[in-house]
Scaffold this active site. Sequence first.
Site, PDB file in Angstrom:
ATOM      1  N   ARG A  66       0.842  -1.200   0.000  1.00  0.00           N
ATOM      2  CA  ARG A  66       0.000   0.000   0.000  1.00  0.00           C
ATOM      3  C   ARG A  66       0.874   1.246   0.000  1.00  0.00           C
ATOM      4  NH1 ARG A  66      -4.853   1.983   0.684  1.00  0.00           N
ATOM      5  NH2 ARG A  66      -5.136   3.869   1.949  1.00  0.00           N
ATOM      6  N   TYR A  68       0.409   5.653   0.337  1.00  0.00           N
ATOM      7  CA  TYR A  68      -0.539   6.732   0.610  1.00  0.00           C
ATOM      8  C   TYR A  68       0.188   7.918   1.222  1.00  0.00           C
ATOM      9  CZ  TYR A  68      -0.364   4.729   5.333  1.00  0.00           C
ATOM     10  OH  TYR A  68       0.054   4.236   6.540  1.00  0.00           O
ATOM     11  N   ASP A  70       0.619  10.575   4.295  1.00  0.00           N
ATOM     12  CA  ASP A  70       0.399  10.643   5.737  1.00  0.00           C
ATOM     13  C   ASP A  70       1.047  11.925   6.254  1.00  0.00           C
ATOM     14  OD1 ASP A  70      -0.112  10.199   8.383  1.00  0.00           O
ATOM     15  OD2 ASP A  70       1.334   8.574   8.627  1.00  0.00           O
ATOM     16  N   GLU A  75       3.969   7.392   2.515  1.00  0.00           N
ATOM     17  CA  GLU A  75       4.203   6.195   3.321  1.00  0.00           C
ATOM     18  C   GLU A  75       3.958   4.967   2.452  1.00  0.00           C
ATOM     19  OE1 GLU A  75       2.824   4.053   7.505  1.00  0.00           O
ATOM     20  OE2 GLU A  75       2.796   6.230   7.278  1.00  0.00           O
ATOM     21  N   TRP A 437      -6.732  -4.631   4.045  1.00  0.00           N
ATOM     22  CA  TRP A 437      -5.727  -5.667   4.302  1.00  0.00           C
ATOM     23  C   TRP A 437      -6.385  -7.029   4.481  1.00  0.00           C
ATOM     24  CZ3 TRP A 437      -0.839  -4.685   3.345  1.00  0.00           C
ATOM     25  CH2 TRP A 437      -0.362  -3.381   3.452  1.00  0.00           C
TER      26      TRP A 437
END
Length: 479
Positions: A66, A68, A70, A75, A437
């Site tokens: 993943r 994204y 942050d 991250e 997840w």
Amino acid sequence: MDRIVGIETEYGCLLSEEEPHVNSELWPAKVKNYLFRKADAGTIDLHYRDYEEPPGNGGFLLNGGRLYLDMGHIEYASPECLHLHDLVTYELAGDDLLQSSLVALGAEGRVSFIKNNVDHHTGATFGCHENYLMKREAQFTPPILGTLLTFLATRQIFTGAGRVGQSNPLAFDFEPPRPEAQVNFQLSQRADHIVNDIYQWVQFNRAIINARDEPLADYRKYRRLHLLIGDSNMSPYANALKIGTTACILSLLEEGRLPRNLVLADAVQSTRDISRDPTQRWIVRLENGKTIGALDVQWEFHHLAQKYLRNSSAETNWLLENWGFVLESIPHNRHALIGGVDWITKKWLLQVFVESEGLSWDDPWLQSIDLEYHNIDPHRGLFFGVTPGKRIAEWNNSIRRPSATHVPPANTRASGRARAVAFFQSRASGIPYVINWDSIACDSRDFLVMGNPFETYNDEVERFLSKPRTTTNATDEQL
């Protein structure tokens, strides 16, 4: 290793002088958008994950991991990995995704991603979080947790990334920090920012162990140990030691074999004291009043792992051999660890520079060199210019796999998740979806739970995705 492990890495963004510095938060967003909209690296989120993660803030990748935003940082969270070699490989895939994006955007000369944990200018810290799946029945009594904290506080003698200078953040009760002696160089980047041993919150009260019980799996069978204490390692060898030795200790914990006489009087203070000790004797005080060196503590854990875990797998044997090699080399042949242990490598580079330029250790120039050590660009990062010995070089060279950016591990549920990512990626304007997840969904009423990270779920995902569904405009539907 035979334990599900994942690692989350936050990256700093460094701009050259010719790049407008108002773009420091713009470039992480540009790179994120490029990866999902142009490079087809994954599928973007269509829904709010929480109030700080709106639609479009990030998404899951073709490798099962993943990526994204942050709080202004990119991250990257690796996919679940079962073996140590895979974990280090997939952690590096985050570097490859970001660096290849800068190259594609024509920005690699002006913008750099830095895999470190401190901002020398603001004093801020950003994390490298470790996640270990554990049996739900594992005993977490105060003595057992105390012993685990002792291991985590002392492992920095080979896992620390090293840093110039110090930070003196406020404690959680906001008492002014006490005056402290100047620190020129220390082992760990995170040590100064850890203010608690075990705590639930992350952002304002960073603890060695995050106590939030969020297994991201079947909670009846599993728990997830979430660690905040670790540094981001440039050396794959150091990363392997960090993850592998911790996994060994957790196996000893689950088997009830941890010692009961190795509990620190104050794990937080010991973490900071070890990191800052200029004598590098690293003496800590135990709860029973005795003192012991961090190196001796690590040898005790190593002996236990040798006794109970040796020959459980070839990978474990590799780890135990190299754990012992590092512990033996730290006092007797530290030069052999250049390129393998980050803080030793960085200090050696800085020492050479200080002597050649006639600098003092408080010269701001050293902070710039500190940052450049962590530059993930192989043409600019100082780590990549170091030539390690054969043992370390063989490992560091063996784990880089270009396909890890878009091919998932074949033996965990990341494999099934990646199939879903690819499916929804090819139908981004059609079926609405949610990917998590531990589950995937095609709308708010039809979802597949993937509660066992050891299963691939390949067949289940294929059957789930092959169901006939009505196509709608995903941008118009809120899940």
